[in-house]
Design a protein around this motif. Structure first.
Motif, PDB file in Angstrom:
ATOM      1  N   ALA A 113     -27.609 -89.068  32.584  1.00 29.45           N
ATOM      2  CA  ALA A 113     -27.878 -89.335  33.999  1.00 29.45           C
ATOM      3  C   ALA A 113     -29.067 -88.540  34.556  1.00 29.45           C
ATOM      4  O   ALA A 113     -29.880 -89.108  35.291  1.00 29.45           O
ATOM      5  N   PRO A 114     -29.215 -87.240  34.243  1.00 24.41           N
ATOM      6  CA  PRO A 114     -30.377 -86.517  34.781  1.00 24.41           C
ATOM      7  C   PRO A 114     -31.711 -87.138  34.359  1.00 24.41           C
ATOM      8  O   PRO A 114     -32.648 -87.238  35.163  1.00 24.41           O
ATOM      9  N   LEU A 115     -31.816 -87.558  33.104  1.00 19.10           N
ATOM     10  CA  LEU A 115     -33.044 -88.210  32.641  1.00 19.10           C
ATOM     11  C   LEU A 115     -33.252 -89.529  33.377  1.00 19.10           C
ATOM     12  O   LEU A 115     -34.370 -89.854  33.779  1.00 19.10           O
ATOM     13  N   ALA A 116     -32.182 -90.302  33.550  1.00 18.60           N
ATOM     14  CA  ALA A 116     -32.288 -91.578  34.254  1.00 18.60           C
ATOM     15  C   ALA A 116     -32.736 -91.370  35.690  1.00 18.60           C
ATOM     16  O   ALA A 116     -33.537 -92.159  36.216  1.00 18.60           O
ATOM     17  N   ARG A 117     -32.243 -90.306  36.335  1.00 17.24           N
ATOM     18  CA  ARG A 117     -32.664 -90.019  37.707  1.00 17.24           C
ATOM     19  C   ARG A 117     -34.140 -89.678  37.758  1.00 17.24           C
ATOM     20  O   ARG A 117     -34.854 -90.103  38.681  1.00 17.24           O
ATOM     21  N   ARG A 118     -34.632 -88.906  36.788  1.00 14.58           N
ATOM     22  CA  ARG A 118     -36.056 -88.566  36.762  1.00 14.58           C
ATOM     23  C   ARG A 118     -36.904 -89.811  36.529  1.00 14.58           C
ATOM     24  O   ARG A 118     -37.971 -89.976  37.153  1.00 14.58           O
ATOM     25  N   LEU A 119     -36.449 -90.686  35.654  1.00 15.78           N
ATOM     26  CA  LEU A 119     -37.183 -91.924  35.401  1.00 15.78           C
ATOM     27  C   LEU A 119     -37.203 -92.805  36.642  1.00 15.78           C
ATOM     28  O   LEU A 119     -38.228 -93.414  36.984  1.00 15.78           O
ATOM     29  N   ASP A 120     -36.063 -92.884  37.325  1.00 14.89           N
ATOM     30  CA  ASP A 120     -35.983 -93.679  38.549  1.00 14.89           C
ATOM     31  C   ASP A 120     -36.915 -93.117  39.614  1.00 14.89           C
ATOM     32  O   ASP A 120     -37.606 -93.877  40.315  1.00 14.89           O
ATOM     33  N   LEU A 121     -36.949 -91.803  39.745  1.00  7.67           N
ATOM     34  CA  LEU A 121     -37.833 -91.174  40.724  1.00  7.67           C
ATOM     35  C   LEU A 121     -39.296 -91.466  40.404  1.00  7.67           C
ATOM     36  O   LEU A 121     -40.089 -91.835  41.289  1.00  7.67           O
TER      37      LEU A 121
END
Length: 228
Positions: A113-121
């Motif tokens: 999830a943290p990586l996905a949040r960074r990608l989304d940002l």
């Protein structure tokens, strides 16, 4: 004469549904979040409002992720072509962004999830820059000379994505307060912090509503001519 092809009908229907669900979902999220921070309500009622809020929250984000792709298809259907590379990028954007949104909704708390949040940002900032640059390029080159209101809608979309990012910046205290409430560890201080967080986000939420309504008005009035 306005187009009446099946492609146009499908794209226009999808476009209208995305607008309605985006605004309606956002209204539902904000209303239920207000019940979550209301310390005068029983804890069970606040938690129920929180569950409703979390369930609805994915709807506006799904609509945002698909809006550019559907809008590009609608523009193509009425004779406003995109360069091949640009159309390919926009067609890829929708599924990729949607996948990130759904992953973050369904797998929140997972190791990825943290990586996905960074990608989304990163994707959202890229969309803002790309949309503003694309609309400006199309205006300067005369490609939207007969549809200047479309450029305005693109600028508004970039603004809506930016508002979402500003809401995200103000979200951590709300999340922390809700986590304390869910765990039965809420305090007057955590309740106040959660309410203050919501108050800081409110202007950006209202800006999103105003931007969506303005975009709808542009789509109906079509100042400068053209159809869509």
């Amino acid at each position: 004469m306005e187009p009446s092809s099946a492609a146009h009908t499908l794209a226009l229907t999808a476009h209208l549904l995305l607008f309605a669900w985006w605004l309606g979902g956002d209204l539902g999220v904000f209303y239920s979040s207000g019940r979550v921070v209301d310390a005068s309500q029983p804890r069970a009622a606040r938690l129920m409002a929180g569950r409703i809020m979390l369930a609805l929250d994915v709807v506006p984000r799904v609509c945002m992720s698909l809006m550019l792709t559907v809008s590009a298809l609608l523009a193509e259907a009425v004779g406003i072509p995109h360069p091949a590379w640009q159309m390919a990028a926009v067609l890829l954007l929708g599924p990729v962004w949607l996948a990130l949104v759904l992953f973050l909704h369904l797998r929140e708390g997972s190791a990825a999830a943290p990586l996905a949040r960074r990608l989304d940002l990163a994707l959202r900032w890229t969309v803002i820059v790309a949309v503003v640059a694309s609309a400006s390029w199309a205006l300067a080159g005369g490609r939207l000379a007969s549809h200047p209101w479309l450029a305005a809608k693109l600028y508004l979309f970039a603004f809506l994505v930016f508002c979402g990012l500003m809401i995200r910046r103000g979200l951590p205290p709300f999340i922390a307060g809700y986590a304390a409430l869910a765990a039965g560890r809420e305090t007057p201080e955590s309740d106040r912090a959660m309410a203050a967080s919501l108050a800081r986000m409110r202007p950006w939420v209202l800006a999103i509503w105003a931007g969506l309504v303005a975009s709808a008005v542009l789509g109906v009035a079509k100042p400068g001519g053209g159809f869509l």
